[in-house]
Design a protein around this motif. Structure first.
Motif, PDB file in Angstrom:
ATOM      1  N   UNK A  16      82.464   9.299  41.832  1.00  0.00           N
ATOM      2  CA  UNK A  16      81.212   8.563  41.896  1.00  0.00           C
ATOM      3  C   UNK A  16      80.308   8.958  43.039  1.00  0.00           C
ATOM      4  N   UNK A  17      80.692   9.973  43.817  1.00  0.00           N
ATOM      5  CA  UNK A  17      79.847  10.419  44.921  1.00  0.00           C
ATOM      6  C   UNK A  17      78.730  11.319  44.405  1.00  0.00           C
ATOM      7  N   UNK A  18      77.505  11.133  44.890  1.00  0.00           N
ATOM      8  CA  UNK A  18      76.369  11.973  44.507  1.00  0.00           C
ATOM      9  C   UNK A  18      76.153  13.060  45.552  1.00  0.00           C
ATOM     10  N   UNK A  19      75.846  14.244  45.105  1.00  0.00           N
ATOM     11  CA  UNK A  19      75.598  15.346  46.016  1.00  0.00           C
ATOM     12  C   UNK A  19      74.860  16.442  45.273  1.00  0.00           C
ATOM     13  N   UNK A  20      74.339  17.398  46.038  1.00  0.00           N
ATOM     14  CA  UNK A  20      73.607  18.525  45.448  1.00  0.00           C
ATOM     15  C   UNK A  20      74.540  19.709  45.284  1.00  0.00           C
ATOM     16  N   UNK A  21      74.661  20.172  44.059  1.00  0.00           N
ATOM     17  CA  UNK A  21      75.434  21.381  43.795  1.00  0.00           C
ATOM     18  C   UNK A  21      74.481  22.410  43.204  1.00  0.00           C
ATOM     19  N   UNK A  22      74.681  23.654  43.582  1.00  0.00           N
ATOM     20  CA  UNK A  22      73.891  24.732  43.012  1.00  0.00           C
ATOM     21  C   UNK A  22      74.772  25.540  42.078  1.00  0.00           C
ATOM     22  N   UNK A  23      74.268  25.833  40.903  1.00  0.00           N
ATOM     23  CA  UNK A  23      74.969  26.709  39.963  1.00  0.00           C
ATOM     24  C   UNK A  23      76.379  26.222  39.672  1.00  0.00           C
ATOM     25  N   UNK A  24      76.508  24.961  39.299  1.00  0.00           N
ATOM     26  CA  UNK A  24      77.812  24.428  38.910  1.00  0.00           C
ATOM     27  C   UNK A  24      78.000  24.613  37.414  1.00  0.00           C
ATOM     28  N   UNK A  25      79.213  25.046  37.037  1.00  0.00           N
ATOM     29  CA  UNK A  25      79.535  25.248  35.630  1.00  0.00           C
ATOM     30  C   UNK A  25      80.959  24.757  35.392  1.00  0.00           C
ATOM     31  N   UNK A  26      81.163  23.991  34.332  1.00  0.00           N
ATOM     32  CA  UNK A  26      82.523  23.534  34.004  1.00  0.00           C
ATOM     33  C   UNK A  26      82.736  23.579  32.496  1.00  0.00           C
ATOM     34  N   UNK A  27      83.968  23.774  32.132  1.00  0.00           N
ATOM     35  CA  UNK A  27      84.391  23.687  30.733  1.00  0.00           C
ATOM     36  C   UNK A  27      85.717  22.935  30.727  1.00  0.00           C
ATOM     37  N   UNK A  28      85.774  21.821  30.012  1.00  0.00           N
ATOM     38  CA  UNK A  28      87.015  21.046  29.927  1.00  0.00           C
ATOM     39  C   UNK A  28      87.379  20.839  28.465  1.00  0.00           C
ATOM     40  N   UNK A  29      88.656  20.866  28.181  1.00  0.00           N
ATOM     41  CA  UNK A  29      89.101  20.607  26.806  1.00  0.00           C
ATOM     42  C   UNK A  29      88.935  19.133  26.462  1.00  0.00           C
ATOM     43  N   UNK A  30      88.872  18.270  27.474  1.00  0.00           N
ATOM     44  CA  UNK A  30      88.632  16.851  27.213  1.00  0.00           C
ATOM     45  C   UNK A  30      87.275  16.652  26.548  1.00  0.00           C
ATOM     46  N   UNK A  31      86.291  17.444  26.986  1.00  0.00           N
ATOM     47  CA  UNK A  31      84.942  17.330  26.421  1.00  0.00           C
ATOM     48  C   UNK A  31      84.726  18.207  25.198  1.00  0.00           C
ATOM     49  N   UNK A  32      85.424  19.354  25.150  1.00  0.00           N
ATOM     50  CA  UNK A  32      85.119  20.356  24.129  1.00  0.00           C
ATOM     51  C   UNK A  32      86.244  20.609  23.132  1.00  0.00           C
TER      52      UNK A  32
END
Length: 305
Positions: A16-32
């Motif tokens: 739940x922490x908010x922060x600035x990330x640059x160029x973040x990419x994720x792939x999870x089997x939970x979502x896909x």
């Protein structure tokens, strides 16, 4: 196309922490959904972190997590021990192990992480029984941090490309092949630091040890090169290749890391901490700290308590 996620904005982590990330990419089997014929794959992610971000205690039940540092430095805490990693290093957590970033943060760096289910049956990753058992036993003996060099970057990129394929058969083959390559590089590292002379590596390690022990030390690149008995240009380029950062940036980040420790573990004032680390004023210290950490020293201390 699989629903991978990539963004360059304010985001929220799993805590739940908010922060600035640059160029973040994720792939999870939970979502896909799971990858055809590669049920062992759980997640792949990459981050180019420009400001330090929170990373609190978390655990992966039944899975290994591998974190590879492409650029910069990062530290990890597990069972009361802090493990330091730099460019070309992999840190891993075993199934069920509670771990977090050093001081619950990850410093500015570029990294990849991969989560796989633990080897638990013959045919894991569609390997013959003997090979899957060898991987299982090798992972049991694997040091917590392994230097595997920069060839791993291409394997991570190939894994990402495989995940983004729409042809399921091709996707499964590319994902499995990339994971095989990464495991081989991890369990049988060959590149490591061979491109830099061993005697120079030893001098680098001695210099880094002094940087850590004397965070107030402010050498010039020429002083460091003289200590290593090489030219300034050769020192600069080889040190950056070894650590993933220019020498002065590397030293400053170690200094800020020590500042984080003092802010978290002592009641010393910000002014006293700044002076102990060799900053000319608390204002200058606060400016540098915020550049690296994204918040002021006081804000960071309040967030850490």
């Amino acid at each position: 196309m699989p629903d991978s996620q990539e963004r360059n904005a304010v985001v929220k982590d799993v805590h739940g922490n908010h922060f600035l990330r640059d160029a973040r990419w994720t792939y999870t089997t939970e979502d896909n959904g799971s990858i055809p014929l590669v049920p062992e794959f759980v997640m792949l992610g990459s981050d180019d972190i420009r400001k330090a971000i929170p990373l609190d205690d978390h655990v992966h039940h039944g899975c290994f997590e591998f974190a590879f540092v492409e650029r910069g430095i990062a530290s990890w805490e597990l069972e009361g021990t802090v493990y330091k990693t730099q460019a070309g290093d992999v840190f891993h957590a075993r199934p069920g192990e509670l771990h977090r970033g050093g001081f619950s943060i990850i410093e500015p760096c570029k990294l990849w992480w991969m989560i796989l289910t633990a080897p638990h049956h013959d045919g894991w990753l569609r390997l013959p029984p003997g090979e899957s058992r060898w991987i299982e036993h090798s992972l049991e003996d694997l040091p917590r941090v392994v230097q595997i060099g920069f060839k791993a970057v291409e394997s991570f990129k190939q894994l990402r490309k495989g995940l983004e394929k729409t042809n399921e058969a091709l996707r499964g083959m590319m994902v499995r092949h990339a994971i095989h390559n990464l495991l081989l590089q991890l369990l049988q590292p060959t590149e490591a630091r061979a491109v830099i002379a061993e005697d120079l590596l030893r001098k680098f390690d001695l210099l880094i040890a002094r940087m850590e022990q004397e965070p107030e030390w402010r050498p010039s690149v020429q002083e460091l090169a003289d200590a290593a008995s090489v030219s300034q240009s050769h020192f600069y380029h080889t040190f950056q290749e070894y650590t993933g950062q220019p020498p002065i940036t590397f030293i400053e980040r170690l200094r800020i890391k020590e500042a984080c420790r003092k802010l978290a573990e002592t009641r010393d004032s910000v002014t006293d901490i700044s002076h102990s680390l060799g900053y000319p004023s608390s204002q200058h210290f606060a400016t540098v700290f915020k550049r690296f950490m994204g918040v002021t020293p006081t804000q960071w201390r309040n967030r850490s308590t």
